[in-house]
Design a protein around this motif. Structure first.
Motif, PDB file in Angstrom:
ATOM      1  N   GLY A  50       0.817  -1.206   0.000  1.00  0.00           N
ATOM      2  CA  GLY A  50       0.000   0.000   0.000  1.00  0.00           C
ATOM      3  C   GLY A  50       0.850   1.254   0.000  1.00  0.00           C
ATOM      4  O   GLY A  50       1.824   1.358   0.745  1.00  0.00           O
ATOM      5  N   ILE A  51       0.474   2.196  -0.849  1.00  0.00           N
ATOM      6  CA  ILE A  51       1.213   3.462  -0.906  1.00  0.00           C
ATOM      7  C   ILE A  51       0.237   4.624  -0.744  1.00  0.00           C
ATOM      8  O   ILE A  51      -0.672   4.807  -1.547  1.00  0.00           O
ATOM      9  N   ALA A  52       0.436   5.385   0.309  1.00  0.00           N
ATOM     10  CA  ALA A  52      -0.325   6.620   0.512  1.00  0.00           C
ATOM     11  C   ALA A  52       0.583   7.827   0.317  1.00  0.00           C
ATOM     12  O   ALA A  52       0.141   8.884  -0.090  1.00  0.00           O
ATOM     13  N   ASP A  53       1.870   7.655   0.616  1.00  0.00           N
ATOM     14  CA  ASP A  53       2.833   8.751   0.576  1.00  0.00           C
ATOM     15  C   ASP A  53       3.777   8.574  -0.611  1.00  0.00           C
ATOM     16  O   ASP A  53       4.843   7.976  -0.497  1.00  0.00           O
ATOM     17  N   TYR A  54       3.339   9.078  -1.762  1.00  0.00           N
ATOM     18  CA  TYR A  54       4.176   9.033  -2.972  1.00  0.00           C
ATOM     19  C   TYR A  54       5.195  10.165  -2.923  1.00  0.00           C
ATOM     20  O   TYR A  54       5.032  11.128  -2.159  1.00  0.00           O
ATOM     21  N   PRO A  55       6.253  10.102  -3.736  1.00  0.00           N
ATOM     22  CA  PRO A  55       7.223  11.206  -3.771  1.00  0.00           C
ATOM     23  C   PRO A  55       6.506  12.536  -4.057  1.00  0.00           C
ATOM     24  O   PRO A  55       5.585  12.582  -4.861  1.00  0.00           O
ATOM     25  N   GLY A  56       6.935  13.576  -3.385  1.00  0.00           N
ATOM     26  CA  GLY A  56       6.257  14.867  -3.505  1.00  0.00           C
ATOM     27  C   GLY A  56       4.991  14.857  -2.672  1.00  0.00           C
ATOM     28  O   GLY A  56       4.831  14.032  -1.770  1.00  0.00           O
TER      29      GLY A  56
ATOM     30  N   ASP B  12      -0.319  12.103  -3.224  1.00  0.00           N
ATOM     31  CA  ASP B  12      -0.549  11.336  -2.005  1.00  0.00           C
ATOM     32  C   ASP B  12      -2.015  10.892  -1.888  1.00  0.00           C
ATOM     33  O   ASP B  12      -2.926  11.555  -2.374  1.00  0.00           O
ATOM     34  N   LEU B  13      -2.180   9.746  -1.235  1.00  0.00           N
ATOM     35  CA  LEU B  13      -3.505   9.193  -0.952  1.00  0.00           C
ATOM     36  C   LEU B  13      -3.698   9.178   0.561  1.00  0.00           C
ATOM     37  O   LEU B  13      -2.758   9.392   1.318  1.00  0.00           O
ATOM     38  N   ARG B  14      -4.925   8.893   0.998  1.00  0.00           N
ATOM     39  CA  ARG B  14      -5.175   8.958   2.440  1.00  0.00           C
ATOM     40  C   ARG B  14      -5.003   7.629   3.169  1.00  0.00           C
ATOM     41  O   ARG B  14      -4.430   7.580   4.240  1.00  0.00           O
ATOM     42  N   VAL B  15      -5.511   6.531   2.622  1.00  0.00           N
ATOM     43  CA  VAL B  15      -5.601   5.315   3.426  1.00  0.00           C
ATOM     44  C   VAL B  15      -4.927   4.073   2.837  1.00  0.00           C
ATOM     45  O   VAL B  15      -4.981   3.002   3.432  1.00  0.00           O
ATOM     46  N   SER B  16      -4.304   4.183   1.712  1.00  0.00           N
ATOM     47  CA  SER B  16      -3.770   2.995   1.037  1.00  0.00           C
ATOM     48  C   SER B  16      -2.755   2.215   1.872  1.00  0.00           C
ATOM     49  O   SER B  16      -2.779   0.979   1.896  1.00  0.00           O
ATOM     50  N   ALA B  17      -1.861   2.895   2.546  1.00  0.00           N
ATOM     51  CA  ALA B  17      -0.874   2.201   3.379  1.00  0.00           C
ATOM     52  C   ALA B  17      -1.557   1.493   4.538  1.00  0.00           C
ATOM     53  O   ALA B  17      -1.229   0.347   4.866  1.00  0.00           O
TER      54      ALA B  17
ATOM     55  N   ASN C  24      -4.301 -15.239  11.598  1.00  0.00           N
ATOM     56  CA  ASN C  24      -4.775 -16.553  11.194  1.00  0.00           C
ATOM     57  C   ASN C  24      -3.851 -17.667  11.659  1.00  0.00           C
ATOM     58  O   ASN C  24      -4.296 -18.748  12.018  1.00  0.00           O
ATOM     59  N   GLY C  25      -2.554 -17.446  11.621  1.00  0.00           N
ATOM     60  CA  GLY C  25      -1.604 -18.467  12.024  1.00  0.00           C
ATOM     61  C   GLY C  25      -1.204 -19.422  10.911  1.00  0.00           C
ATOM     62  O   GLY C  25      -0.234 -20.144  11.029  1.00  0.00           O
ATOM     63  N   LYS C  26      -1.965 -19.459   9.839  1.00  0.00           N
ATOM     64  CA  LYS C  26      -1.647 -20.327   8.705  1.00  0.00           C
ATOM     65  C   LYS C  26      -1.177 -19.506   7.513  1.00  0.00           C
ATOM     66  O   LYS C  26      -1.210 -19.976   6.385  1.00  0.00           O
ATOM     67  N   ALA C  27      -0.790 -18.293   7.767  1.00  0.00           N
ATOM     68  CA  ALA C  27      -0.401 -17.403   6.675  1.00  0.00           C
ATOM     69  C   ALA C  27       1.004 -16.862   6.888  1.00  0.00           C
ATOM     70  O   ALA C  27       1.435 -16.638   8.018  1.00  0.00           O
ATOM     71  N   GLU C  28       1.680 -16.657   5.774  1.00  0.00           N
ATOM     72  CA  GLU C  28       2.969 -15.965   5.787  1.00  0.00           C
ATOM     73  C   GLU C  28       2.753 -14.675   5.022  1.00  0.00           C
ATOM     74  O   GLU C  28       2.339 -14.701   3.861  1.00  0.00           O
ATOM     75  N   VAL C  29       3.017 -13.550   5.677  1.00  0.00           N
ATOM     76  CA  VAL C  29       2.680 -12.248   5.121  1.00  0.00           C
ATOM     77  C   VAL C  29       3.911 -11.363   4.989  1.00  0.00           C
ATOM     78  O   VAL C  29       4.687 -11.222   5.938  1.00  0.00           O
ATOM     79  N   ASP C  30       4.061 -10.775   3.816  1.00  0.00           N
ATOM     80  CA  ASP C  30       5.036  -9.702   3.610  1.00  0.00           C
ATOM     81  C   ASP C  30       4.232  -8.445   3.342  1.00  0.00           C
ATOM     82  O   ASP C  30       3.337  -8.449   2.500  1.00  0.00           O
ATOM     83  N   CYS C  31       4.554  -7.387   4.055  1.00  0.00           N
ATOM     84  CA  CYS C  31       3.816  -6.129   3.891  1.00  0.00           C
ATOM     85  C   CYS C  31       4.800  -4.993   3.625  1.00  0.00           C
ATOM     86  O   CYS C  31       5.803  -4.847   4.343  1.00  0.00           O
ATOM     87  N   PHE C  32       4.501  -4.220   2.600  1.00  0.00           N
ATOM     88  CA  PHE C  32       5.332  -3.075   2.237  1.00  0.00           C
ATOM     89  C   PHE C  32       4.433  -1.850   2.116  1.00  0.00           C
ATOM     90  O   PHE C  32       3.363  -1.929   1.510  1.00  0.00           O
ATOM     91  N   VAL C  33       4.885  -0.743   2.677  1.00  0.00           N
ATOM     92  CA  VAL C  33       4.115   0.498   2.571  1.00  0.00           C
ATOM     93  C   VAL C  33       5.028   1.668   2.197  1.00  0.00           C
ATOM     94  O   VAL C  33       6.223   1.662   2.478  1.00  0.00           O
ATOM     95  N   ASN C  34       4.395   2.610   1.531  1.00  0.00           N
ATOM     96  CA  ASN C  34       5.008   3.880   1.158  1.00  0.00           C
ATOM     97  C   ASN C  34       6.354   3.721   0.453  1.00  0.00           C
ATOM     98  O   ASN C  34       6.429   3.038  -0.556  1.00  0.00           O
TER      99      ASN C  34
END
Length: 154
Positions: free
Chosen positions: A28-34, A38-43, A56-66
């Motif tokens: 999710g990206i809310a804070d783009y360069p400049g 910019d968006l409000r809630v994407s991140a 859940n315990g049965k999931a492997e999650v990678d999360c990247f923001v901004n």
């Protein structure tokens, strides 16, 4: 907020019926360069999705923001994370941010749909899902005519 709640309902339903393991890359990206793009809630949306599956315990999650949402990081995470899946597992790519015709806008440039689909195809998982909350996401199928013949290629 309504859109996020709809996603959450789908995800909560999916959690109860998902296979052995689920591998997720949530972006999710809310804070783009400049400041003008910019968006409000994407991140926060990406963090929320990651949090739901982490519980859940049965999931492997990678999360990247901004600023961490670079083309290289997203593609590498998808390759590495989705490569762990077996045929009985599921993989999910979630993106919230700006879209342009033919792709998604990362912090450092444009990630085309064909690259995403190519990475997804490399996984052994039989269940593959892509959730994109971005403009032009409806064109991800990249077809000029409507096709109701659902097959492996479609």
């Amino acid at each position: 907020m309504k859109r996020l709640l709809s996603f959450l309902v789908i995800f909560l339903l999916a959690i109860t019926v998902l296979p052995a393991r689920t591998y997720i890359v949530s972006v999710g990206i809310a804070d783009y360069p400049g400041t003008q793009n910019d968006l409000r809630v994407s991140a926060n949306d990406a963090k929320t999705i990651a949090g739901i599956f982490n519980k859940n315990g049965k999931a492997e999650v990678d999360c990247f923001v901004n600023s961490d949402v670079t083309i290289q990081k997203v593609c590498s995470a998808m390759r590495q994370t989705f490569a762990k899946a077996t045929s009985s597992d599921a993989i999910i790519f979630y993106f919230s941010g700006h879209g342009i015709p033919g792709g998604l806008v990362c912090y450092d440039g444009f990630l085309d749909y064909s690259s995403i689909l190519k990475i997804m195809k490399q996984s052994k998982a039989q269940q593959k899902m892509i959730f994109v909350d971005a403009c032009f996401a409806g064109k991800m199928r990249n077809t000029n005519k409507r096709n109701t013949n659902y097959s492996k290629e479609n």
